[in-house]
Design an enzyme around this catalytic site. Structure first.
Site, PDB file in Angstrom:
ATOM      1  N   ASP A 100       0.861  -1.180   0.056  1.00 50.68           N
ATOM      2  CA  ASP A 100       0.004   0.177   0.065  1.00 50.68           C
ATOM      3  C   ASP A 100       0.945   0.967  -0.262  1.00 50.68           C
ATOM      4  OD1 ASP A 100      -1.720  -2.079   0.898  1.00 50.68           O
ATOM      5  OD2 ASP A 100      -3.014  -0.749   1.737  1.00 50.68           O
ATOM      6  N   HIS A 150      -1.285   4.812  -0.349  1.00 53.98           N
ATOM      7  CA  HIS A 150      -2.185   5.484   0.186  1.00 53.98           C
ATOM      8  C   HIS A 150      -1.871   6.969   0.134  1.00 53.98           C
ATOM      9  CE1 HIS A 150      -4.986   2.694   1.617  1.00 53.98           C
ATOM     10  NE2 HIS A 150      -4.278   2.005   2.035  1.00 53.98           N
ATOM     11  N   ASP A 168      -3.926  -0.145  -3.510  1.00 50.72           N
ATOM     12  CA  ASP A 168      -4.275   0.757  -2.580  1.00 50.72           C
ATOM     13  C   ASP A 168      -3.197   2.121  -2.791  1.00 50.72           C
ATOM     14  OD1 ASP A 168      -6.467  -0.459  -1.656  1.00 50.72           O
ATOM     15  OD2 ASP A 168      -5.732  -0.595   0.502  1.00 50.72           O
ATOM     16  N   ASP A 179      -6.390   7.400  -1.271  1.00 53.70           N
ATOM     17  CA  ASP A 179      -7.108   7.647   0.057  1.00 53.70           C
ATOM     18  C   ASP A 179      -6.094   7.735   1.166  1.00 53.70           C
ATOM     19  OD1 ASP A 179      -9.561   7.345  -0.857  1.00 53.70           O
ATOM     20  OD2 ASP A 179      -9.962   5.446  -0.818  1.00 53.70           O
ATOM     21  N   ARG A 180      -6.544   8.285   2.108  1.00 51.25           N
ATOM     22  CA  ARG A 180      -5.788   8.473   3.477  1.00 51.25           C
ATOM     23  C   ARG A 180      -4.849   9.785   3.444  1.00 51.25           C
ATOM     24  NH1 ARG A 180      -9.048   5.603   6.707  1.00 51.25           N
ATOM     25  NH2 ARG A 180      -9.031   3.358   6.362  1.00 51.25           N
ATOM     26  N   ASN A 237      -8.449  -2.743  -2.684  1.00 49.32           N
ATOM     27  CA  ASN A 237      -9.784  -2.293  -2.248  1.00 49.32           C
ATOM     28  C   ASN A 237     -10.166  -0.775  -2.297  1.00 49.32           C
ATOM     29  OD1 ASN A 237      -8.271  -2.398   0.240  1.00 49.32           O
ATOM     30  ND2 ASN A 237     -10.176  -1.814   1.244  1.00 49.32           N
ATOM     31  N   HIS A 238      -9.004   0.099  -2.143  1.00 45.06           N
ATOM     32  CA  HIS A 238      -9.368   1.435  -2.228  1.00 45.06           C
ATOM     33  C   HIS A 238      -9.527   1.766  -3.919  1.00 45.06           C
ATOM     34  CE1 HIS A 238      -9.248   2.917   2.030  1.00 45.06           C
ATOM     35  NE2 HIS A 238      -9.010   1.902   2.156  1.00 45.06           N
ATOM     36  N   HIS A 249      -4.177  -8.420  -3.666  1.00 38.36           N
ATOM     37  CA  HIS A 249      -4.192  -6.914  -2.732  1.00 38.36           C
ATOM     38  C   HIS A 249      -4.327  -7.923  -1.284  1.00 38.36           C
ATOM     39  CE1 HIS A 249      -4.049  -3.359  -1.057  1.00 38.36           C
ATOM     40  NE2 HIS A 249      -5.487  -3.466  -0.178  1.00 38.36           N
ATOM     41  N   ARG A 281     -13.722  -5.968   8.921  1.00 35.66           N
ATOM     42  CA  ARG A 281     -13.923  -4.941   8.000  1.00 35.66           C
ATOM     43  C   ARG A 281     -15.185  -4.919   7.418  1.00 35.66           C
ATOM     44  NH1 ARG A 281      -8.656  -3.345   6.175  1.00 35.66           N
ATOM     45  NH2 ARG A 281      -6.960  -4.944   6.697  1.00 35.66           N
ATOM     46  N   HIS A 340      -2.504  -4.894   2.054  1.00 31.92           N
ATOM     47  CA  HIS A 340      -3.924  -4.604   2.823  1.00 31.92           C
ATOM     48  C   HIS A 340      -3.927  -4.336   4.235  1.00 31.92           C
ATOM     49  CE1 HIS A 340      -8.103  -4.723   2.732  1.00 31.92           C
ATOM     50  NE2 HIS A 340      -8.200  -5.829   3.270  1.00 31.92           N
TER      51      HIS A 340
END
Length: 304
Positions: A50, A52, A78, A81-82, A110-111, A160, A208, A235
């Protein structure tokens, strides 16, 4: 399309113009539309987890692990995001893919999802930086075409998140219709959302809210049935940058140091040599001097 100029600007944390973003995204769709759901790769190879939206830390990753195109990379998803620079981070990776298509592979996380990016920052960042959501929509189109797995030297499976109770053979992933948002259940969802469970065997409910927790017995059977050595995934935040599970049959690689600018973790990438021997490069967050200070009134949580 002046890709070297795009890469230089993005590396300085300068955004591309809307029409430039569309050019890059359209080209990525052209490249990946002809690829299958699983990408077949060979060693030597460097695997990253990741990112991010932590652009300075992505640049630090390249600094310690090797610059493109001299190093071949697999990223496990990923990208957004974040972090504060999801737009520039993702577009930089897309530009590198267009420039060196044989030297970098980008899997879906997944993002990379319409639903998730509206909650965890990417949608808002695009709206803030461009005043509209066109760039977000261009990127969504590329999310839906990213491959969802890789196999290295026919012996290592990369996704992932992990496994699915509905997945018996790796080849079943080829049958998935991936040109859509990530569904809420099924194999497609599970391989992007599931996690190894170091405490229990079998399949268990994931906290989750998507995917599953899977135990060592599940992994051993899947490896046996598919003639695999081990599974590489991302992940999951691990403070040491990487973690082996189940007697070295599942490996988590995490490549976002000081995740969310507050977790204090180190990051890593995995170097695989031609005989698949492993070397982990562990690195810290980029020096403060390379960061642009941006105030975020709502710092994100880091469950997902």
């Amino acid at each position: 399309m002046n890709l070297p100029h795009y890469i230089e600007r993005l590396s300085r944390q300068d955004k591309l113009m809307e029409h430039e973003v569309k050019l890059v995204c359209d080209k990525i769709i052209d490249i990946y539309s002809n690829e299958k759901n699983i990408i077949q790769l060979t060693t030597p190879l460097t695997v990253a987890g990741d990112i991010h939206g932590q652009l300075p830390d992505l640049l630090e990753l390249f600094s310690v692990a090797g610059e493109m195109p001299w190093t071949t990379f697999l990223f496990l998803g990923d990208y957004v995001d974040r972090g504060y620079h999801s737009v520039e981070t993702y577009l930089l990776l897309l530009c590198l893919k267009v420039s060196y298509p044989q030297r970098i592979t980008l899997l879906r996380g997944n993002h990379e999802s319409e639903e998730i990016t509206q909650v965890y920052g990417f949608y808002d960042e695009c709206l803030h930086k461009y005043g509209n959501i066109l760039v977000w929509k261009y990127c969504l189109n590329t999310f839906n075409i990213l491959p969802i797995g890789a196999v290295i030297d026919n012996r290592l499976m990369c996704v992932h998140g992990g496994l699915s109770p509905d997945l018996i053979k790796v080849d079943e992933i080829y049958k998935i219709e991936r040109n859509m948002d990530v569904p809420h259940d099924g194999i497609f969802c599970d391989i992007l959302w599931s996690d190894p469970d170091d405490q229990r065997k079998g399949w268990n409910v994931s906290p989750r809210g998507a995917g599953y927790l899977y135990g060592p017995d599940v992994v051993d059977k899947f490896r046996h049935d598919n003639n695999l050595d081990y599974i590489i995934r991302a992940h999951q935040l691990v403070l040491e940058g990487y973690k082996w599970h189940f007697k070295n049959t599942v490996l988590t690689v995490w490549s976002a140091p000081n995740y969310c600018y507050r977790c204090g973790n180190v990051a890593s990438v995995l170097e695989l040599s031609e005989n698949r021997s492993t070397n982990f490069i562990v690195f810290d967050a980029a020096p403060t001097a390379f960061r642009t200070t941006i105030h975020n009134p709502n710092p994100p949580e880091y469950f997902i």
